[in-house]
Structures are given as structure tokens and as C-alpha cells.
Write a protein that holds these residues in place. Structure first.
Motif, PDB file in Angstrom:
ATOM      1  N   THR A 110      -8.559  42.334 -38.690  1.00  0.00           N
ATOM      2  CA  THR A 110      -9.407  42.310 -37.497  1.00  0.00           C
ATOM      3  C   THR A 110      -9.071  43.528 -36.620  1.00  0.00           C
ATOM      4  O   THR A 110      -7.901  43.748 -36.291  1.00  0.00           O
ATOM      5  CB  THR A 110      -9.181  41.022 -36.699  1.00  0.00           C
ATOM      6  OG1 THR A 110      -9.484  39.903 -37.544  1.00  0.00           O
ATOM      7  CG2 THR A 110     -10.074  40.995 -35.468  1.00  0.00           C
ATOM      8  N   PRO A 111     -10.060  44.333 -36.214  1.00  0.00           N
ATOM      9  CA  PRO A 111      -9.779  45.529 -35.410  1.00  0.00           C
ATOM     10  C   PRO A 111      -9.165  45.180 -34.053  1.00  0.00           C
ATOM     11  O   PRO A 111      -9.584  44.225 -33.391  1.00  0.00           O
ATOM     12  CB  PRO A 111     -11.158  46.177 -35.235  1.00  0.00           C
ATOM     13  CG  PRO A 111     -11.989  45.635 -36.348  1.00  0.00           C
ATOM     14  CD  PRO A 111     -11.491  44.243 -36.579  1.00  0.00           C
ATOM     15  N   VAL A 112      -8.152  45.973 -33.643  1.00  0.00           N
ATOM     16  CA  VAL A 112      -7.541  45.811 -32.323  1.00  0.00           C
ATOM     17  C   VAL A 112      -7.617  47.101 -31.513  1.00  0.00           C
ATOM     18  O   VAL A 112      -7.394  47.080 -30.299  1.00  0.00           O
ATOM     19  CB  VAL A 112      -6.065  45.360 -32.453  1.00  0.00           C
ATOM     20  CG1 VAL A 112      -5.981  43.997 -33.106  1.00  0.00           C
ATOM     21  CG2 VAL A 112      -5.240  46.366 -33.253  1.00  0.00           C
ATOM     22  N   LEU A 155     -15.146  55.930 -31.528  1.00  0.00           N
ATOM     23  CA  LEU A 155     -16.051  55.538 -30.452  1.00  0.00           C
ATOM     24  C   LEU A 155     -17.187  56.551 -30.297  1.00  0.00           C
ATOM     25  O   LEU A 155     -18.346  56.175 -30.079  1.00  0.00           O
ATOM     26  CB  LEU A 155     -15.277  55.398 -29.141  1.00  0.00           C
ATOM     27  CG  LEU A 155     -14.115  54.386 -29.142  1.00  0.00           C
ATOM     28  CD1 LEU A 155     -13.456  54.334 -27.768  1.00  0.00           C
ATOM     29  CD2 LEU A 155     -14.594  53.001 -29.546  1.00  0.00           C
ATOM     30  N   ASP A 156     -16.852  57.849 -30.400  1.00  0.00           N
ATOM     31  CA  ASP A 156     -17.884  58.882 -30.282  1.00  0.00           C
ATOM     32  C   ASP A 156     -18.894  58.768 -31.418  1.00  0.00           C
ATOM     33  O   ASP A 156     -20.101  58.959 -31.220  1.00  0.00           O
ATOM     34  CB  ASP A 156     -17.240  60.274 -30.296  1.00  0.00           C
ATOM     35  CG  ASP A 156     -16.429  60.532 -29.029  1.00  0.00           C
ATOM     36  OD1 ASP A 156     -16.631  59.807 -28.031  1.00  0.00           O
ATOM     37  OD2 ASP A 156     -15.585  61.441 -29.042  1.00  0.00           O
ATOM     38  N   ALA A 171     -14.406  50.606 -26.242  1.00  0.00           N
ATOM     39  CA  ALA A 171     -13.168  49.978 -26.706  1.00  0.00           C
ATOM     40  C   ALA A 171     -13.290  48.456 -26.697  1.00  0.00           C
ATOM     41  O   ALA A 171     -12.706  47.771 -27.540  1.00  0.00           O
ATOM     42  CB  ALA A 171     -12.001  50.438 -25.830  1.00  0.00           C
ATOM     43  N   GLU A 172     -14.045  47.919 -25.734  1.00  0.00           N
ATOM     44  CA  GLU A 172     -14.246  46.462 -25.683  1.00  0.00           C
ATOM     45  C   GLU A 172     -15.074  45.989 -26.879  1.00  0.00           C
ATOM     46  O   GLU A 172     -14.848  44.897 -27.406  1.00  0.00           O
ATOM     47  CB  GLU A 172     -14.945  46.065 -24.380  1.00  0.00           C
ATOM     48  CG  GLU A 172     -14.095  46.220 -23.121  1.00  0.00           C
ATOM     49  CD  GLU A 172     -13.886  47.675 -22.726  1.00  0.00           C
ATOM     50  OE1 GLU A 172     -14.717  48.530 -23.142  1.00  0.00           O
ATOM     51  OE2 GLU A 172     -12.893  47.963 -22.022  1.00  0.00           O
ATOM     52  N   GLY A 193     -17.611  40.605 -34.582  1.00  0.00           N
ATOM     53  CA  GLY A 193     -18.761  41.252 -35.212  1.00  0.00           C
ATOM     54  C   GLY A 193     -18.735  42.763 -35.181  1.00  0.00           C
ATOM     55  O   GLY A 193     -19.755  43.395 -35.476  1.00  0.00           O
ATOM     56  N   PHE A 194     -17.577  43.382 -34.845  1.00  0.00           N
ATOM     57  CA  PHE A 194     -17.511  44.839 -34.778  1.00  0.00           C
ATOM     58  C   PHE A 194     -17.845  45.469 -36.138  1.00  0.00           C
ATOM     59  O   PHE A 194     -18.644  46.396 -36.227  1.00  0.00           O
ATOM     60  CB  PHE A 194     -16.120  45.272 -34.315  1.00  0.00           C
ATOM     61  CG  PHE A 194     -15.864  46.753 -34.437  1.00  0.00           C
ATOM     62  CD1 PHE A 194     -16.501  47.649 -33.593  1.00  0.00           C
ATOM     63  CD2 PHE A 194     -15.005  47.252 -35.402  1.00  0.00           C
ATOM     64  CE1 PHE A 194     -16.280  49.019 -33.698  1.00  0.00           C
ATOM     65  CE2 PHE A 194     -14.775  48.607 -35.518  1.00  0.00           C
ATOM     66  CZ  PHE A 194     -15.411  49.491 -34.670  1.00  0.00           C
ATOM     67  N   ARG A 195     -17.230  44.945 -37.197  1.00  0.00           N
ATOM     68  CA  ARG A 195     -17.481  45.507 -38.527  1.00  0.00           C
ATOM     69  C   ARG A 195     -18.935  45.340 -38.937  1.00  0.00           C
ATOM     70  O   ARG A 195     -19.524  46.220 -39.564  1.00  0.00           O
ATOM     71  CB  ARG A 195     -16.558  44.851 -39.556  1.00  0.00           C
ATOM     72  CG  ARG A 195     -15.114  45.317 -39.457  1.00  0.00           C
ATOM     73  CD  ARG A 195     -14.189  44.537 -40.391  1.00  0.00           C
ATOM     74  NE  ARG A 195     -14.717  44.430 -41.729  1.00  0.00           N
ATOM     75  CZ  ARG A 195     -14.737  45.399 -42.642  1.00  0.00           C
ATOM     76  NH1 ARG A 195     -14.217  46.576 -42.340  1.00  0.00           N
ATOM     77  NH2 ARG A 195     -15.236  45.207 -43.833  1.00  0.00           N
ATOM     78  N   GLN A 196     -19.528  44.188 -38.579  1.00  0.00           N
ATOM     79  CA  GLN A 196     -20.928  43.957 -38.932  1.00  0.00           C
ATOM     80  C   GLN A 196     -21.861  44.910 -38.198  1.00  0.00           C
ATOM     81  O   GLN A 196     -22.952  45.220 -38.674  1.00  0.00           O
ATOM     82  CB  GLN A 196     -21.321  42.511 -38.614  1.00  0.00           C
ATOM     83  CG  GLN A 196     -20.752  41.465 -39.574  1.00  0.00           C
ATOM     84  CD  GLN A 196     -19.263  41.240 -39.400  1.00  0.00           C
ATOM     85  OE1 GLN A 196     -18.694  41.620 -38.376  1.00  0.00           O
ATOM     86  NE2 GLN A 196     -18.626  40.641 -40.383  1.00  0.00           N
ATOM     87  N   ARG A 197     -21.427  45.384 -37.038  1.00  0.00           N
ATOM     88  CA  ARG A 197     -22.275  46.288 -36.248  1.00  0.00           C
ATOM     89  C   ARG A 197     -22.284  47.707 -36.787  1.00  0.00           C
ATOM     90  O   ARG A 197     -23.262  48.431 -36.600  1.00  0.00           O
ATOM     91  CB  ARG A 197     -21.811  46.292 -34.786  1.00  0.00           C
ATOM     92  CG  ARG A 197     -22.041  44.976 -34.065  1.00  0.00           C
ATOM     93  CD  ARG A 197     -21.532  45.007 -32.635  1.00  0.00           C
ATOM     94  NE  ARG A 197     -22.262  45.954 -31.801  1.00  0.00           N
ATOM     95  CZ  ARG A 197     -22.022  46.159 -30.509  1.00  0.00           C
ATOM     96  NH1 ARG A 197     -21.076  45.447 -29.914  1.00  0.00           N
ATOM     97  NH2 ARG A 197     -22.720  47.034 -29.819  1.00  0.00           N
ATOM     98  N   ILE A 198     -21.181  48.141 -37.437  1.00  0.00           N
ATOM     99  CA  ILE A 198     -21.099  49.562 -37.805  1.00  0.00           C
ATOM    100  C   ILE A 198     -21.236  49.814 -39.308  1.00  0.00           C
ATOM    101  O   ILE A 198     -21.588  50.927 -39.695  1.00  0.00           O
ATOM    102  CB  ILE A 198     -19.793  50.205 -37.296  1.00  0.00           C
ATOM    103  CG1 ILE A 198     -18.573  49.601 -38.008  1.00  0.00           C
ATOM    104  CG2 ILE A 198     -19.663  50.083 -35.810  1.00  0.00           C
ATOM    105  CD1 ILE A 198     -17.300  50.363 -37.736  1.00  0.00           C
ATOM    106  N   PHE A 199     -20.964  48.808 -40.152  1.00  0.00           N
ATOM    107  CA  PHE A 199     -21.009  49.076 -41.585  1.00  0.00           C
ATOM    108  C   PHE A 199     -22.303  48.538 -42.195  1.00  0.00           C
ATOM    109  O   PHE A 199     -22.838  47.532 -41.753  1.00  0.00           O
ATOM    110  CB  PHE A 199     -19.800  48.463 -42.297  1.00  0.00           C
ATOM    111  CG  PHE A 199     -18.501  49.153 -41.965  1.00  0.00           C
ATOM    112  CD1 PHE A 199     -18.337  50.511 -42.189  1.00  0.00           C
ATOM    113  CD2 PHE A 199     -17.448  48.446 -41.417  1.00  0.00           C
ATOM    114  CE1 PHE A 199     -17.161  51.145 -41.883  1.00  0.00           C
ATOM    115  CE2 PHE A 199     -16.264  49.064 -41.100  1.00  0.00           C
ATOM    116  CZ  PHE A 199     -16.116  50.432 -41.324  1.00  0.00           C
TER     117      PHE A 199
END
Length: 902
Positions: free
Chosen positions: A464-466, A473-474, A480-481, A487-493
Motif C-alpha cells: 500500500t503506498p505511503v 506527483l508531477d 500527496a494526500e 484507490g491510488f493504484r487504480q487511479r494511475i495504472f
């Protein structure tokens, strides 16, 4: 009507509604019955029958008494006798279940009275209160245990009383407590008066091992259940008969474990019958074990405190001397908070005298900012009476403040009364500085990772990303939040990659070894790019993975290059597999040398070339020759026959499509232009392109970019375009069937391929070449060519050009015998227009007729093309079309001008 008659009337009404009453009473969620005034039962509901196993007939009269625990029956009858005239009464008894188990029930009776107040009938219900009784038993046992501890009773008396309280609940089963010996791996009987002395004498001491009951429970530190002593394989054989003789048929044992996981002993229940314990049974011994643990720990603690108190009382002066010499700041406060004693080192450190620091004076030594939270925490400890820790800055005698860790412990007497507070203050300034240094190093590390242009994501052991660095981010456009939100991984991959790699990534994280994956990450502009993500674990001193560091490298160009290479290889394989028209350019005629001279001049440039000529003249061969002599020779040459592709598919074939762009587009596909990127694309029969594709091709020529079907953004391409056609594009453009602007773009450098009839001098060379080629293929050698055959070849017009010659030679090689080759004249199609290719046989005739008509019109108009009296009007065609035809046919319109006009 007298009283008796009234009673009879009431009884009649009761009898008439009895059937309805019984139906209702059978459905209520309780045991129910009715009896006469003398307590003889005349009705029981179905729940009574199901629970007790007694039928209605067995329960009637006094038969119901068989279900009551004998010890409780006499009391119940006595109670009912005493309160026979009472309005209601309640009592608690143990009621035997159908399987022989007794459970506690609350019995409630309600009388039915006549008008004179006499009881004519009793109605009763029974509610199961086993769980309530168990809780009451445990509560009473705990209360009595605490009372005994407070009264100073011995541990054995306390445990005997606890077991006796539980025995009442589980009779005829019995309970016992075994205690662990301090310095030996064995258990000794510590309490339980109901257990047979013969059994206790035989088993004491019980070894802590994998066999048996209590010893095994202590060894495993978990509950052990023996449903049947006679058959259980872990029950020691030497004790099996002895247990059965002492009415131990089943047993279960709960380990008594301290908070620090030390085994203190076991609490066991010996059942008089073989059975599996119920949840209530297990909850009972678990609760009893908890009470036993409290008793054992309290007893031990109080014993330790008593010993310590005696030592303190006997040597208080000596203790203070010791405290003064220990290398730490130590102190003692009264029960309500004010200071009583501070050791010598405390006074030396702070520079305060005992008079200045006594009571609440010690507060002046602490930093003003730290004093409010310190006092708030101190008041919490005074209220709770528990131990605790506080961090605060303490002023040194020279005025310098340093961080200290203050540990506080309460001291109580035998009764548990709080007498004093003891504490130490340990200098943690270095630790604080180290912590701050670590925090600063972490901030510095984050600054460093933020400065690294490579994407870095730190993850916990589960993946899990911390944390993500600034490059991540760029790239993603997230905060960072967002990184630490679900769902961070689902948003970018890319969802396809997440599904494809889910199981592999999960297994790789579980292995704890470095690994890498390739997947697409979404850029903030909505575009996916391929990344190589390397996972590296970070371990602590115990070799446990505490972090994963994932670094992402953009490999989009490499992936796309690999895809292009795959397409190029595919095209190359297609090219090798496909039989070409001929393997090299053969001939030395003037017409061919002129074409080759043009090829040599145009090849080094990147200019667009339009190759014109009849079908079968070798246009693709010339296109390949241009490519091989260009600076793009080491890149792909992609050929496309535009006439052979259905109009509905040609856009996808040339420009590619995205997944889902249309029905059947199950994945993204690169088009021929992308496959040829950096190389050359050859568009054969370009005159057959549909109008919409002509527009798209014009854009490629102008903007040097394409757009896949279903895509929203253009893709730049670096491709040299070679086109070919056997059609008259100028005429097609004049008729509106080919875009004029596209013709201008394609016709940068035109090359006209001569027909075979225009290069008859090359026929002998071509014949010799094809004979050798096809002869090698079939294993034949020919030394001579029939003279008649050569004459036929030279006289024939070859409407099919070199392709027709190739086919004729191949047939001749196969059919000829001996070392001389010849052909049948019937193989040639001479002057029969009905069987000739219309696009080729009529070509010369049409051109000649068209030339004659145009020249005649020019002669009549004296060379004028446009205007009302011009040749275009006479011929009925646009002026622009006529100009194109004059140029194509090479007509000199000026020779028709009137010299006098000049």
C-alpha cells in the motif's frame, strides 16, 4: 344463582375455550403448563415435551417432577405449598434436558381465581436462564474472591472458594485449579475441594508436556478438550482407568496466562459423563480462569509488595542513601501528589534546595511550555492510580533545559491502598536530538527523492503506498494526500495491467525478494505511458520487510520501438514469403536506363515519388530500389496495395485503431504508417483510395502526423511516401474522383515506367533470366531457345507486360522437354480485344483517338483553349481538364496558332 353455580358456569366457559388456549400456548417461546390447585399437571405445551423428552402422559399428574433436579425439587414444592394462595410466585430450578443435561430455568406461576378468590387452576411458564446464572455465578465468585484477597486469605483458600462456587453451577461435575511451580516445568494442585483425593494424589505433579489435559493446555497455551477419556489418544493410558473410576468421563482445561504470556496454571472441569462442552461450558471455565488469574496475580503482587514494604520499613534510611547514590534522578511523592523526597542527584542537577523543591516547589524546575501538559498528565495519573510516563524539559543548574523521560509507579499496601508515588527522571536529550536528526534525515531524504527525476513510490509491507516523490506527483497530477488515499493504484495504472499483474505482484510481495513489472501509468494529460517498475525491499534488523521502494522508469519509447520492430519483422516475413515479380531489375534498354537514372537521383532525398505505368511493369520493384538507395534503407519498407483492401478496413489498416474503437477492436493495433515510422511506405494503386482516405493521406503529407481510429490525439510520424498507379490521376482529378491537392502533393517527382513493348531490346535478357530462375526451381537446364519463340516474343505486344512474360516463361519451363525451350503461339493473346485486359488493350487506341479529337478542336479554334470559342467548349469538357489532357498527351497547342495573330 349461588356461588357454586357461578363457578360451574365459569368452568364451563374455560373448558369450551381450552382447545383454543392450548393451540396458542403451544406457540409461545417458553415451556408452559397448567395444573390443578394441588399442583398435579394436566397440560404441558410442545416446547416442554421437546426440551424434557417427556410426553404429555409422562408429565401429567406428578410425572413432571422427574424433570426437576432432585436437589431443587423439595425446595420448589415447599415454595409452592407456602405460596399456594399467592397471586403469583417465581422460583429458579434446574430442569433436565432430553440429553440429561440440567439447565437453570425461571418458573413463574399465575393462578386462575374464582369469584370468591379461590384458586381453580395454575398456569405456568419456564424461561431458560442458564447464561444469566453462569454470569451471576462468575460475578459472585469474582466478588467473593476479591473479598477473600482483601481479607488476607491464602491463595489456596481463595482458589478452593472459587472452585466451590463453580461446582454449584456444574454439579455433579467438579472443577480444579493447578498452579505452575516457579522453577520447574510441572503443575501442582492449587484448589478445588470437589476433586477426588485419589485422583489428586495420583497425578501430582502434572508434567507440562504434549500429552494429558492440564499439562498439555499449559504446554500449548490454549484450551484442551477431551470429550471422552476412554478413547482420547492424548490421555495417558496409566491414568485412563483411574479417571473413569473417579467419575471423570470427559474434561476440558483452560490455561491461566498472565499479561506477559507467562503460564500461571490451568483451570479444569471434570465431567461425570462423556460429552462435547457447550459454548456456555467453555465460557464458564474461561471466565473462571480469568478470575483465577486475577487471584494468582493479586496474591503474588501483594506478597511482593508486602516483602518490599517490610524491607522499606526496616531500612528506609539505608534506602534513601542508596537512592541518593544511584546514577539517576529519583523522587517520591505523597499519594495526593505533592513531593516528599528528591534524591541528591536531583538537587545537584537542578540547583534547588530541598526546601525550595518540597511540596509543589519542584514545578519551577520545568520549562514553562511543558509544565501545563505535565501537570495535566500528572492529574490523570493521580485519578487513575496507574503507572505512566511523561516527557518534559528540566532546567539544569546553569539554566540549560534538557529533555527528560519521567517514569511514575504507584506503591500500595496489602489492602491495595495507594501510599506513595515513586519515580525516576532519565535524561533523553541525546535521544531527542537523535530523533530530530532522524526526522531531518527523513525530510532530507524526501527532498533528495523529490529532486530525482525518476518516479519513486514508498509502500508498506502489503504494497500500500505511503509516500510518492515529486516526480510521481508531477507526472500523475495528484497530491500527496491522493497517494495515501484508497484507490491510488487504480487511479494511475491501466486497468488491463492491474488485472494482468494482480496475482504476480501479490506473490512477489509475499516472497519479499526484489522484482520488476512493466505496466502503463496514466499521465496528467490523460495519456498512458509504459513504465518499468522495480520493487526493492527494505528490511529491519530482524530481516523483516518494513518498506518497499518502487522506482518507475519510462520505457514507452522502447516498448513502442519493440512493437514497431515486431510489425517490421512481420512485414519482412510477409515480404520474404511473398513471391516478388522478379528479384532484380533486368535490362539495358534506353527506356529502362532513363528510369534508373531518375531513381539514382531521387533516392537520396526524402521527396514523395509518384510511379506511373501499366500493370505489370515493375512499379513496386522501382519503389524498393528507391528505398534501398535512400538513407532509410536500414528501416522498414511497408507495401500496401490500396486496391486489395476493402474500403471499410483501409483506414484501420493504414492508420491503426484503439481498443474498442469499433466492433471487433479487442485491442489496440498499429497501422502501416506507424509500422513504417522512420522508413518508407509504398502505396500501390493509390488511385483507388476512397475520398475520405484521400483527405487523411493529404493530412499525413502536410502535417506529418496520423490519428488512430478512436483516438483523440494525433501521432507524429517520420515516413517517406512512395505511391504508384496505372490510372490517369490527372483525368480522375478533373472528373472529381481524385483530389487535386493530393495529386500535387504526390506528384513531386513522377517516374513513368515504360511498358515491355517500349523496351523490346530487354526481352532476350528477361527471357534468359526467367528461364534460369524457373529452371533452378524445377531442376532443369536449357541450353538453347527456339528461334521461332524469340521471334514471337519480339513481335508480341505484351499487354500484360513483364508479369505476362514471366508467366509464359514459367509455363514453358514446366512443359518443355530436353535442353531447348519453346512456347506454343496459342499462349499469346495477340490482337483480340475481347480477351484483353480493358485497362491495357484499349489504352493506346483511346489515347490516339483522344489526341486526334483534341488536335482537331485546336485546329478549328486556332489554338485557343478557353473562352466561348475555345476548344474546351467544342469538346464539352472543362478548360482545366483539357489543359491536363494536352499536357499528358504532349500536344503542342501553339502550332495551331494563327501566325498573323502573333
Amino acid at each position: 344463582m349461588d356461588a357454586r353455580e357461578k363457578i360451574e358456569t365459569v368452568l364451563g366457559e374455560i373448558r369450551s375455550s381450552l382447545s383454543e388456549f392450548r393451540t396458542i400456548i403451544n406457540t409461545i417461546p417458553a415451556l408452559a403448563w397448567s395444573s390443578r390447585p394441588d399442583c398435579s399437571v394436566d397440560f404441558v405445551n410442545k416446547r416442554w415435551e421437546v426440551y424434557t423428552g417427556l410426553s404429555s402422559e409422562q408429565s401429567y399428574g406428578e410425572g413432571w417432577q422427574a424433570a426437576i433436579q432432585p436437589e431443587d425439587l423439595s425446595g420448589l414444592l415447599k415454595n409452592w405449598e407456602e405460596y399456594r394462595d399467592c397471586v403469583t410466585d417465581m422460583c429458579e430450578v434446574r430442569l433436565r434436558r432430553f440429553d440429561g443435561i440440567f439447565r437453570w430455568f425461571s418458573l413463574r406461576r399465575e393462578p386462575l381465581l374464582d369469584q370468591s378468590g379461590l384458586v381453580t387452576r395454575w398456569f405456568g411458564t419456564g424461561i431458560d436462564i442458564e447464561a444469566i446464572k453462569q454470569r451471576e455465578t462468575l460475578h459472585a465468585a469474582e466478588k467473593r474472591t476479591m473479598e477473600l484477597i482483601a481479607d488476607g486469605a491464602s491463595l489456596k483458600d481463595v482458589l478452593d472458594q472459587l472452585c466451590s462456587s463453580i461446582d454449584v453451577q456444574v454439579a455433579p461435575s467438579v472443577t480444579t485449579v493447578l498452579l505452575k511451580e516457579a522453577d520447574r516445568e510441572c503443575l501442582w494442585h492449587g484448589g478445588g475441594l470437589g476433586v477426588s483425593r485419589e485422583w489428586i494424589s495420583a497425578i501430582d505433579p502434572v508434567p507440562i508436556a504434549e500429552a494429558g489435559l492440564c499439562g498439555r493446555a499449559a504446554f500449548l497455551k490454549e484450551r484442551v478438550i477431551v470429550p471422552d477419556v476412554a478413547t482420547d489418544p492424548n490421555w495417558p493410558d496409566q491414568y485412563r482407568d483411574l479417571a473413569i473410576r473417579n467419575r471423570i468421563r470427559a474434561a476440558w482445561s483452560e490455561p491461566i496466562i498472565a499479561k506477559d504470556q507467562e503460564v500461571l496454571g490451568t483451570f479444569a472441569l471434570y465431567s461425570h459423563e462423556s460429552r462435547v462442552p457447550t459454548d456456555e461450558d467453555l465460557a464458564l471455565i474461561q471466565g473462571a480462569g480469568h478470575i483465577a488469574r486475577i487471584a494468582i496475580e493479586r496474591q503474588r503482587s501483594q506478597e511482593s509488595l508486602r516483602v518490599a514494604l517490610r524491607r522499606i520499613e526496616n531500612s528506609e534510611t539505608r534506602l534513601r542513601q542508596v537512592i541518593d547514590t544511584i546514577p539517576t534522578l529519583a523522587w517520591c511523592n505523597l499519594a495526593d501528589g505533592p513531593n516528599e523526597f528528591l534524591n541528591k542527584r536531583w538537587h545537584e542537577y537542578t540547583g534547588l534546595t530541598p526546601e525550595e523543591s518540597n511540596g509543589w516547589g519542584w514545578q519551577t524546575a520545568f520549562h514553562p511550555d511543558d509544565l501545563p501538559p505535565l501537570m495535566e498528565r500528572w492529574r490523570e495519573l493521580l485519578t487513575s492510580g496507574g503507572s505512566g510516563e511523561i516527557e518534559a524539559r528540566l532546567r539544569r543548574h546553569d539554566g540549560v533545559y534538557r529533555w527528560f523521560l519521567i517514569r511514575v509507579e504507584p506503591f500500595r499496601d496489602e489492602t491495595g491502598k495507594l501510599l506513595r508515588w515513586y519515580g525516576t527522571s532519565t535524561d533523553i536529550e541525546s535521544l531527542k536530538q537523535t530523533e530530530e536528526k532522524l526526522r531531518e534525515e527523513e525530510r532530507e531524504l524526501r527532498r533528495i527523492t523529490d529532486a530525482i527525476p525518476q518516479a519513486i513510490v514508498v509502500q508498506d509491507p502489503s504494497g500500500t503506498p505511503v509516500y510518492a516523490n515529486q516526480a510521481t506527483l508531477d507526472y500523475t497530477g495528484l497530491t500527496a494526500e491522493d497517494v495515501i488515499s484508497p484507490g491510488f493504484r487504480q487511479r494511475i495504472f491501466h486497468p488491463d495491467d492491474l488485472e494482468r499483474l494482480r496475482d504476480f505482484r501479490k506473490l512477489a510481495l509475499a516472497r519479499g525478494l526484489p522484482f520488476e513489472i512493466e505496466q502503463r501509468a496514466l499521465r496528467k494529460d490523460g495519456q498512458y505511458r509504459w513504465f518499468l517498475i522495480r520493487y526493492n525491499p527494505f528490511r529491519n534488523e530482524r530481516n523483516e520487510v518494513i518498506r518497499w521502494y518502487a522506482t518507475g522508469t519510462d520505457i514507452d519509447e522502447r516498448v513502442r520501438a519493440e512493437e514497431r520492430t515486431r510489425n517490421e519483422n512481420l512485414a519482412l516475413r510477409e515480404q520474404i514469403d511473398r513471391e516478388s515479380m522478379f528479384e532484380e531489375i533486368v535490362g539495358s534498354s534506353e527506356a529502362l536506363r532513363k528510369v534508373l537514372h531518375q531513381v539514382a537521383k531521387v533516392a537520396p532525398s526524402d521527396s514523395t515519388v509518384l510511379i506511373l505505368g501499366d500493370t505489370g511493369t515493375g512499379k513496386e520493384l522501382i519503389a524498393r530500389a528507391i528505398h534501398k538507395r535512400s538513407s532509410r534503407a536500414d528501416r522498414a519498407f511497408i507495401g500496401v496495395n490500396c486496391a486489395a483492401i476493402p474500403p471499410s478496413l483501409i483506414a484501420s489498416e493504414l492508420f491503426g485503431h484503439e481498443k474498442g474503437a469499433f466492433t471487433g477492436a479487442t485491442q489496440r493495433r498499429l497501422g502501416r504508417f506507424e509500422s513504417a515510422n522512420g522508413g518508407t511506405i509504398f502505396l500501390d494503386e493509390v488511385g483507388d483510395l476512397p475520398a475520405d482516405i484521400q483527405i487523411a493521406l493529404l493530412r499525413v503529407l502536410q502535417e506529418r502526423e496520423i490519428e488512430r481510429i478512436g483516438a483523440s490525439k494525433p501521432i507524429p510520424v517520420d515516413v517517406r511516401i512512395l505511391a504508384a498507379t496505372h490510372r490517369d490521376l490527372t483525368a480522375l482529378a478533373a472528373e472529381g474522383r481524385f483530389r487535386q491537392d493530393l495529386l500535387y502533393r504526390l506528384n513531386v517527382v513522377p517516374i513513368k515506367m515504360p511498358s515491355l513493348r517500349e523496351r523490346k531490346d530487354d526481352i532476350p535478357l528477361l527471357v534468359e533470366y526467367f528461364i534460369g530462375r524457373f529452371g533452378n526451381r524445377v531442376g532443369k537446364k536449357f541450353r538453347t531457345i527456339d528461334k521461332k519463340t524469340l521471334e514471337l516474343f519480339k513481335d508480341y505486344s505484351w499487354p500484360g507486360n513483364i508479369r505476362e512474360l514471366q508467366n509464359v516463361i514459367e509455363r514453358a519451363v514446366i512443359l518443355s522437354e530436353g535442353d531447348s525451350i519453346s512456347i506454343d503461339e496459342a499462349w499469346l493473346t495477340w490482337e483480340s480485344p475481347q480477351i484483353r485486359d480493358p485497362g491495357i488493350a484499349l489504352h493506346d487506341v483511346l489515347d490516339q483517338q483522344e489526341r486526334e479529337m483534341i488536335e482537331s478542336a485546336l485546329a478549328e479554334t486556332r489554338g485557343r483553349v478557353s473562352g466561348p470559342d475555345g476548344a474546351a467548349v467544342k469538346l464539352g469538357i472543362p478548360t482545366k481538364t483539357l489543359d491536363s489532357k494536352i499536357k499528358r498527351l504532349g500536344i503542342n497547342k501553339f502550332r495551331f496558332k494563327d501566325p498573323r495573330a502573333v
